[in-house]
Design a protein around this motif. Sequence first.
Motif, PDB file in Angstrom:
ATOM      1  N   SER A  11       0.841  -1.194   0.000  1.00 31.28           N
ATOM      2  CA  SER A  11       0.000   0.000   0.000  1.00 31.28           C
ATOM      3  C   SER A  11       0.872   1.239   0.000  1.00 31.28           C
ATOM      4  O   SER A  11       1.864   1.301   0.727  1.00 31.28           O
ATOM      5  CB  SER A  11      -0.904   0.003   1.229  1.00 31.28           C
ATOM      6  N   VAL A  12       0.472   2.211  -0.800  1.00 28.23           N
ATOM      7  CA  VAL A  12       1.252   3.439  -0.921  1.00 28.23           C
ATOM      8  C   VAL A  12       0.306   4.576  -1.238  1.00 28.23           C
ATOM      9  O   VAL A  12      -0.784   4.358  -1.794  1.00 28.23           O
ATOM     10  CB  VAL A  12       2.328   3.280  -2.009  1.00 28.23           C
ATOM     11  N   GLN A  13       0.700   5.773  -0.883  1.00 26.27           N
ATOM     12  CA  GLN A  13      -0.111   6.941  -1.215  1.00 26.27           C
ATOM     13  C   GLN A  13       0.160   7.370  -2.649  1.00 26.27           C
ATOM     14  O   GLN A  13       1.232   7.112  -3.212  1.00 26.27           O
ATOM     15  CB  GLN A  13       0.198   8.080  -0.261  1.00 26.27           C
ATOM     16  N   ALA A  14      -0.817   8.032  -3.211  1.00 27.89           N
ATOM     17  CA  ALA A  14      -0.667   8.550  -4.569  1.00 27.89           C
ATOM     18  C   ALA A  14       0.586   9.419  -4.663  1.00 27.89           C
ATOM     19  O   ALA A  14       0.874  10.205  -3.751  1.00 27.89           O
ATOM     20  CB  ALA A  14      -1.907   9.341  -4.962  1.00 27.89           C
ATOM     21  N   GLU A  89      -5.663   4.858  -9.750  1.00 24.51           N
ATOM     22  CA  GLU A  89      -6.095   3.938 -10.801  1.00 24.51           C
ATOM     23  C   GLU A  89      -5.076   2.832 -11.097  1.00 24.51           C
ATOM     24  O   GLU A  89      -5.349   1.940 -11.896  1.00 24.51           O
ATOM     25  CB  GLU A  89      -6.459   4.686 -12.085  1.00 24.51           C
ATOM     26  N   ASP A  90      -3.904   2.903 -10.482  1.00 24.69           N
ATOM     27  CA  ASP A  90      -2.930   1.820 -10.612  1.00 24.69           C
ATOM     28  C   ASP A  90      -3.225   0.680  -9.636  1.00 24.69           C
ATOM     29  O   ASP A  90      -2.573  -0.370  -9.691  1.00 24.69           O
ATOM     30  CB  ASP A  90      -1.508   2.329 -10.360  1.00 24.69           C
ATOM     31  N   THR A  91      -4.187   0.884  -8.748  1.00 25.84           N
ATOM     32  CA  THR A  91      -4.562  -0.163  -7.800  1.00 25.84           C
ATOM     33  C   THR A  91      -5.046  -1.400  -8.535  1.00 25.84           C
ATOM     34  O   THR A  91      -5.951  -1.326  -9.373  1.00 25.84           O
ATOM     35  CB  THR A  91      -5.657   0.341  -6.857  1.00 25.84           C
ATOM     36  N   ALA A  92      -4.412  -2.532  -8.255  1.00 26.53           N
ATOM     37  CA  ALA A  92      -4.735  -3.775  -8.948  1.00 26.53           C
ATOM     38  C   ALA A  92      -3.887  -4.894  -8.372  1.00 26.53           C
ATOM     39  O   ALA A  92      -2.946  -4.644  -7.601  1.00 26.53           O
ATOM     40  CB  ALA A  92      -4.458  -3.650 -10.448  1.00 26.53           C
ATOM     41  N   VAL A  93      -4.222  -6.096  -8.771  1.00 30.57           N
ATOM     42  CA  VAL A  93      -3.313  -7.220  -8.555  1.00 30.57           C
ATOM     43  C   VAL A  93      -2.402  -7.286  -9.772  1.00 30.57           C
ATOM     44  O   VAL A  93      -2.879  -7.278 -10.912  1.00 30.57           O
ATOM     45  CB  VAL A  93      -4.075  -8.541  -8.379  1.00 30.57           C
ATOM     46  N   TYR A  94      -1.110  -7.328  -9.520  1.00 34.92           N
ATOM     47  CA  TYR A  94      -0.120  -7.349 -10.590  1.00 34.92           C
ATOM     48  C   TYR A  94       0.429  -8.758 -10.752  1.00 34.92           C
ATOM     49  O   TYR A  94       0.837  -9.391  -9.772  1.00 34.92           O
ATOM     50  CB  TYR A  94       1.006  -6.363 -10.285  1.00 34.92           C
ATOM     51  N   TYR A  95       0.438  -9.214 -11.997  1.00 30.37           N
ATOM     52  CA  TYR A  95       0.871 -10.569 -12.321  1.00 30.37           C
ATOM     53  C   TYR A  95       2.080 -10.548 -13.238  1.00 30.37           C
ATOM     54  O   TYR A  95       2.135  -9.772 -14.192  1.00 30.37           O
ATOM     55  CB  TYR A  95      -0.245 -11.330 -13.042  1.00 30.37           C
ATOM     56  N   THR A 111       0.508 -10.099  -7.016  1.00 28.64           N
ATOM     57  CA  THR A 111       0.781  -9.333  -5.798  1.00 28.64           C
ATOM     58  C   THR A 111      -0.070  -8.074  -5.833  1.00 28.64           C
ATOM     59  O   THR A 111      -0.212  -7.431  -6.872  1.00 28.64           O
ATOM     60  CB  THR A 111       2.291  -8.994  -5.690  1.00 28.64           C
ATOM     61  N   GLN A 112      -0.665  -7.762  -4.677  1.00 29.57           N
ATOM     62  CA  GLN A 112      -1.608  -6.640  -4.599  1.00 29.57           C
ATOM     63  C   GLN A 112      -0.863  -5.310  -4.482  1.00 29.57           C
ATOM     64  O   GLN A 112       0.059  -5.178  -3.665  1.00 29.57           O
ATOM     65  CB  GLN A 112      -2.533  -6.815  -3.398  1.00 29.57           C
ATOM     66  N   VAL A 113      -1.283  -4.358  -5.282  1.00 27.40           N
ATOM     67  CA  VAL A 113      -0.809  -2.977  -5.172  1.00 27.40           C
ATOM     68  C   VAL A 113      -2.023  -2.097  -4.903  1.00 27.40           C
ATOM     69  O   VAL A 113      -2.995  -2.128  -5.678  1.00 27.40           O
ATOM     70  CB  VAL A 113      -0.088  -2.518  -6.452  1.00 27.40           C
ATOM     71  N   THR A 114      -1.971  -1.351  -3.820  1.00 28.33           N
ATOM     72  CA  THR A 114      -3.063  -0.457  -3.462  1.00 28.33           C
ATOM     73  C   THR A 114      -2.528   0.958  -3.330  1.00 28.33           C
ATOM     74  O   THR A 114      -1.593   1.195  -2.556  1.00 28.33           O
ATOM     75  CB  THR A 114      -3.718  -0.886  -2.142  1.00 28.33           C
TER      76      THR A 114
END
Length: 117
Positions: A11-14, A89-95, A111-114
């Motif tokens: 998790s990271v801030q914009a 809008e980059d929040t997603a699961v990255y494969y 891996t989840q990116v929020t």
Amino acid sequence: QVQLVESGGGSVQAGGSLELSCLASGYIFFSTCKMHWFRQAPGKERELVSSISSDGTITYADSVKGRFAISRDNAKNTLNLQMNSLKTEDTAVYYCAADCPYRPRYWGRGTQVTVSS
């Protein structure tokens, strides 16, 4: 048996940055494979983020150009994705995915990116 294992999500801030890694193991000639990062946001289809071919040719989705950087280390069987200036809008699961000669596509588990505002 080939395994792709992603790491580095969180998790990271914009406006922040994250670096994802994908480690390939098993019976894989990593240097011969075209490697990809995909992502899938909730309720959306999986989309291609970036690719790097065996000869180093790189492509990016328009939505991440100038912000993300893909790289590979063939000696370490590792694929990386440096993500800067992250947006919600980059929040997603990255494969991570691998296209290797004469093989079906291999996928990691993601891996989840929020990214929060």
